[in-house]
Design a protein around this motif. Structure first.
Motif, short mmCIF file in Angstrom:
data_model
loop_
_atom_site.label_atom_id
_atom_site.label_comp_id
_atom_site.label_asym_id
_atom_site.label_seq_id
_atom_site.Cartn_x
_atom_site.Cartn_y
_atom_site.Cartn_z
N GLU A 160 0.84 -1.19 0.00
CA GLU A 160 0.00 0.00 0.00
C GLU A 160 0.88 1.24 0.00
N PRO A 161 0.61 2.20 -0.89
CA PRO A 161 1.40 3.43 -0.87
C PRO A 161 1.17 4.19 0.43
N PHE A 162 2.14 4.99 0.82
CA PHE A 162 1.99 5.78 2.03
C PHE A 162 2.66 7.13 1.83
N GLN A 163 2.43 8.03 2.77
CA GLN A 163 2.91 9.40 2.63
C GLN A 163 4.39 9.47 2.98
N MET A 164 5.21 9.92 2.02
CA MET A 164 6.64 10.04 2.25
C MET A 164 7.00 11.45 2.73
N TYR A 165 6.42 12.48 2.11
CA TYR A 165 6.62 13.85 2.58
C TYR A 165 5.54 14.12 3.63
N GLY A 166 5.90 14.04 4.90
CA GLY A 166 4.95 14.18 5.97
C GLY A 166 4.51 12.80 6.47
N PRO A 167 3.50 12.76 7.35
CA PRO A 167 2.69 13.89 7.80
C PRO A 167 3.40 14.81 8.79
N GLU A 168 4.57 14.41 9.28
CA GLU A 168 5.32 15.29 10.18
C GLU A 168 5.99 16.41 9.38
N LEU A 169 6.42 17.48 10.04
CA LEU A 169 7.07 18.59 9.37
C LEU A 169 8.32 18.08 8.66
N THR A 170 8.45 18.42 7.37
CA THR A 170 9.54 17.92 6.53
C THR A 170 10.22 19.10 5.86
N CYS A 171 11.56 19.12 5.89
CA CYS A 171 12.32 20.18 5.25
C CYS A 171 13.12 19.58 4.10
N VAL A 172 12.96 20.14 2.91
CA VAL A 172 13.53 19.59 1.68
C VAL A 172 14.70 20.47 1.23
N ALA A 173 15.85 19.85 1.00
CA ALA A 173 17.03 20.58 0.54
C ALA A 173 17.09 20.54 -0.98
N LEU A 174 16.83 21.70 -1.61
CA LEU A 174 16.93 21.81 -3.07
C LEU A 174 17.88 22.93 -3.48
N ASP A 175 18.60 23.51 -2.54
CA ASP A 175 19.43 24.66 -2.91
C ASP A 175 20.70 24.26 -3.65
N HIS A 176 20.89 22.95 -3.87
CA HIS A 176 22.01 22.48 -4.69
C HIS A 176 21.65 22.43 -6.18
N VAL A 177 20.37 22.56 -6.51
CA VAL A 177 19.92 22.35 -7.88
C VAL A 177 20.16 23.63 -8.70
N PRO A 178 20.82 23.53 -9.85
CA PRO A 178 21.14 24.74 -10.64
C PRO A 178 19.94 25.24 -11.44
N MET A 179 18.89 25.63 -10.74
CA MET A 179 17.65 26.01 -11.41
C MET A 179 17.83 27.24 -12.30
N TYR A 180 18.68 28.16 -11.87
CA TYR A 180 18.81 29.42 -12.61
C TYR A 180 19.86 29.35 -13.72
N GLY A 181 20.39 28.16 -13.97
CA GLY A 181 21.21 27.96 -15.16
C GLY A 181 20.39 27.60 -16.38
N THR A 182 19.07 27.54 -16.21
CA THR A 182 18.17 27.19 -17.30
C THR A 182 17.93 28.43 -18.16
N GLU A 183 18.59 28.51 -19.30
CA GLU A 183 18.51 29.70 -20.14
C GLU A 183 17.96 29.34 -21.51
N PHE A 184 16.72 29.75 -21.79
CA PHE A 184 16.14 29.54 -23.11
C PHE A 184 16.77 30.49 -24.13
N VAL A 185 17.27 31.61 -23.65
CA VAL A 185 18.09 32.52 -24.44
C VAL A 185 19.41 32.67 -23.69
N ALA A 186 20.52 32.48 -24.37
CA ALA A 186 21.83 32.53 -23.71
C ALA A 186 22.00 33.84 -22.96
#
Length: 466
Positions: free
Chosen positions: A368-394
């Motif tokens: 049976e699937p279950f909740q992975m994010y939660g139900p308790e308070l969960t903090c997710v580390a995404l500040d390593h992801v180069p999101m702002y390197g995504t350039e549709f125009v150089a």
């Protein structure tokens, strides 16, 4: 190439008073056909994420060559590298290659990705200055899986044009396919295809990286075992949740870090700060409390995975701290937890999920699937992801990137992300119970540390379920 198909307004409507109008639905297919019979295996960790979805919104300022037709053309080019995205989920048969019987696998059948065309009745700058985090989800259309998963698209891409010809690109997908890191890196592939360039993060579609076969039944990891036995959330419970986005400029982050122990990381600093503020008055009387951390482990293994690994690579671990201690001590405890996660703990979680899926009643079903994010308070580390390197125009990075994880009702989720200005600057997206979201938006201590609410909670008018 995308095939146009007008969609009925029903099912694509936004909430009352929304400034976003969705007016058509179509299908984007890959320009390169997939060989017949191809499948994509999903790991036990992928299968465990069935309750959750990933929502990303990337804002592109108006620029020559960034228009609806050109974006759809480059989307089809990018999908050539992602055959699993254009496939459909099916249950694996007994003995079928690619997963335990009853678990999900992907039939790479070129069925395509659903695309939604939309407009917003404001300029991009007006939207960024006034939109709430809940309203922002009008830019990322998604449909939950229905009774016929084989015809359901696990991915939805919404292209919303603002009045100044800027665009919001919304990507929503089931977490069974991708975690937030992998979903973010797809934008790199799309942008590279748009520029006729090569992505620095090519997809690595090889989920057997996590195909573990323990020789003895593994002991259940305490955190996952507790999650798997927790009472399910009541239907539509996330209607009581609301979101807000906080921006911490580089100067504010430097000031915050200078008040902590040397070597404190931005993630630990912000996770500790929001943990204390969400706990509120309870923190003053607390002793050892626990916070769940969601950490990307692509690079935390002795044989690291490629950054572009396609799938879920999120490890959930418990951090403990005395919330009656100063912020510096709480942040230090979180940093120590992140640095001290042994690889054996990662594999123990993967082995238990694999054994649980393989031994499900009837020889499959994945348990049976279950909740992975939660139900308790969960903090997710995404500040390593180069999101702002995504350039549709150089040379033109996104104006902003937003992220949400669906199905995370309960005590809530805190996501720490990079910010548009780069460097130490960070954005923090919180999804909390409505009363807690309203409280943290007014929290004087957060504002004292330099936080600015850039997409607030509109709980006064009733939060929207996402």
């Amino acid at each position: 190439m995308p095939t146009a198909a007008a969609a009925t307004a029903a099912g694509m409507a936004t909430g009352p008073g929304s400034r976003v109008t969705r007016y058509a639905k179509s299908t984007a297919a890959s320009v390169t056909p997939v060989r017949p019979g191809k499948t994509h295996a999903l790991s036990a960790l992928d299968n465990a994420m069935e309750w959750h979805a990933v929502h990303l919104v990337l804002y592109c300022r108006a620029a020559p060559g960034v228009g609806r037709d050109a974006l759809k053309e480059s989307l089809s080019e990018a999908l050539s590298l992602y055959p699993a995205m254009t496939g459909r989920l099916v249950r694996a048969a007994q003995g079928e290659e690619g997963g335990a019987a009853g678990g999900w696998i992907v039939k790479c059948n070129d069925a395509g990705v659903r695309t939604v065309d939309a407009t917003a009745a404001v300029t991009l700058d007006e939207w960024l200055a006034t939109a709430s985090a809940d309203e922002e989800m009008d830019l990322a259309y998604f449909e939950q899986m229905g009774a016929e998963p084989y015809i359901w698209s696990p991915f939805y891409v919404q292209l919303t044009e603002f009045t100044d010809k800027s665009y919001a690109l919304g990507l929503s997908c089931t977490h069974v396919h991708n975690d937030p890191t992998a979903a973010s890196l797809f934008f790199h592939g799309w942008a590279a295809a748009h520029r006729r360039a090569t992505s620095p993060y090519p997809p690595f579609l090889h989920s057997p990286s996590f195909a573990v076969s323990p020789t003895t039944p593994p002991s259940p990891p305490p955190l996952l075992a507790a999650k798997s036995t927790a009472a399910p959330a009541p239907p539509n419970s996330d209607a009581a949740m609301s979101s807000a986005t906080f921006h911490f400029p580089a100067a504010a982050m430097r000031a915050l870090l200078s008040s902590l122990e040397p070597g404190a990381t931005p993630f630990a600093a912000l996770a500790a700060l929001f943990w204390l503020r969400v706990a509120g008055h309870d923190a003053a009387e607390s002793r050892q409390k626990e916070l769940t951390l969601a950490l990307d482990f692509r690079k935390k293994m002795r044989a690291p995975l490629p950054t572009g690994y396609y799938g879920s690579a999120v490890h959930f671990t418990r951090a403990r701290a005395d919330l009656s201690s100063p912020l510096a001590a709480v942040a230090a405890a979180l940093d120590a937890c992140v640095a001290g996660v042994p690889e054996e703990e990662l594999w123990a979680a993967l082995e238990w999920l694999h054994a649980r899926q393989a031994s499900a009643p009837g020889g499959g079903g994945g348990g049976e699937p279950f909740q992975m994010y939660g139900p308790e308070l969960t903090c997710v580390a995404l500040d390593h992801v180069p999101m702002y390197g995504t350039e549709f125009v150089a040379g033109e990075p996104p104006a902003r990137v937003a992220c949400r994880v669906g199905g995370a009702e309960g005590e809530g989720v805190v996501i720490v992300m990079p910010a548009a200005e780069g460097g130490e600057a960070r954005d923090v997206v919180v999804t909390l119970p409505a009363d807690a979201a309203a409280r943290v938006c007014r929290d004087g201590e957060l504002l004292r540390y330099g936080a600015r609410v850039v997409a607030g909670s509109k709980v006064e008018t009733g939060p929207k379920a996402q």
